[in-house]
Design an enzyme around this catalytic site. Sequence first.
Site, PDB file in Angstrom:
ATOM      1  N   LYS A  83       0.805  -1.038   0.111  1.00 20.52           N
ATOM      2  CA  LYS A  83      -0.094   0.020   0.018  1.00 20.52           C
ATOM      3  C   LYS A  83       0.771   1.222   0.259  1.00 20.52           C
ATOM      4  O   LYS A  83       1.916   1.461   0.962  1.00 20.52           O
ATOM      5  CB  LYS A  83      -0.811  -0.039   1.510  1.00 20.52           C
ATOM      6  CG  LYS A  83      -2.229  -0.036   1.262  1.00 20.52           C
ATOM      7  CD  LYS A  83      -2.874   0.127   2.506  1.00 20.52           C
ATOM      8  CE  LYS A  83      -4.446   0.130   2.349  1.00 20.52           C
ATOM      9  NZ  LYS A  83      -4.800   0.465   3.815  1.00 20.52           N
TER      10      LYS A  83
HETATM   11  C1  E4P Z   1      -8.167   0.529   4.265  1.00 20.35           C
HETATM   12  O1  E4P Z   1      -7.419   0.126   3.270  1.00 20.35           O
HETATM   13  C2  E4P Z   1      -8.074   2.016   5.104  1.00 20.35           C
HETATM   14  O2  E4P Z   1      -6.890   2.036   5.568  1.00 20.35           O
HETATM   15  C3  E4P Z   1      -9.201   1.795   6.221  1.00 20.35           C
HETATM   16  O3  E4P Z   1     -10.517   1.302   5.351  1.00 20.35           O
HETATM   17  C4  E4P Z   1      -9.388   3.099   6.633  1.00 20.35           C
HETATM   18  O4  E4P Z   1     -10.588   3.338   7.488  1.00 20.35           O
HETATM   19  P1  E4P Z   1     -10.906   4.658   8.414  1.00 20.35           P
HETATM   20  O5  E4P Z   1     -11.080   5.753   7.848  1.00 20.35           O
HETATM   21  O6  E4P Z   1     -12.020   4.085   9.217  1.00 20.35           O
HETATM   22  O7  E4P Z   1      -9.726   4.502   9.379  1.00 20.35           O
END
Ligand code: E4P
Length: 214
Positions: A83
């Site tokens: 990522k």
């Molecule tokens: C996933 O890849 C993201 O990092 C995650 O869904 C972020 O979610 P949040 O906005 O609830 O922290």
Amino acid sequence: MQFFMDTANLEEIKKYAALGLVDGVTTNPTLIAKEGVDFEKRIKEICEIVAGPVSAEVLATDYEGMLKEARTYAKWAPNVYVKVPMTFDGIRACKTLFDEGIHVNVTLVFTVNQALLAAKAGAKLISPFVGRLDDISEDGMALISDIVEMLSNYRYEAQVLVASVRHPRHVADAAILGADVATIPAAVLDKMFLHPLTDKGIAQFLADWAKFKK
Ligand code: E4P
């Protein structure tokens, strides 16, 4: 539609993997920190449970640093997706990693143009954050609709991964829009099973049966 779990908690992943519902997992530094575990060990543990993509996020913010971390993560397991954040250096790293055959998930996407840049750079997954847009009174699901439409005009390999999912309605809307993937926290998955009329119906059937058997 593919279901990913948005967690680094092994028990949560195992609970839903046993039902065949987990096509992949997304983690981020916040989720790993919440578990208080070693990053590499935990990603390897998740990759042993789930055969599909498991996202591990870089901590570096510069191009060279991202590449170094990405190349290390990619050796942990064949299903690791790196990522990278949606920045100039992130997109540059995405292109280099694509050329090296390393799968990339571009995260923190909030506009169609950011999604387009990620697709052109060879991202396999593009992560628009619906909940964080809703939090600032924007329309997260409208962004998903626009990105799904934009990608349908072309032949990029990228899949739309709906992230920052906060409630079951987000999942339903993402599915109706044809998003490829939603990454779902365990608490939201738990709620997707529920409807008060289901509980009421079971109670009624059992009560009627009990009366009949007397
Ligand atoms: C996933 O890849 C993201 O990092 C995650 O869904 C972020 O979610 P949040 O906005 O609830 O922290």
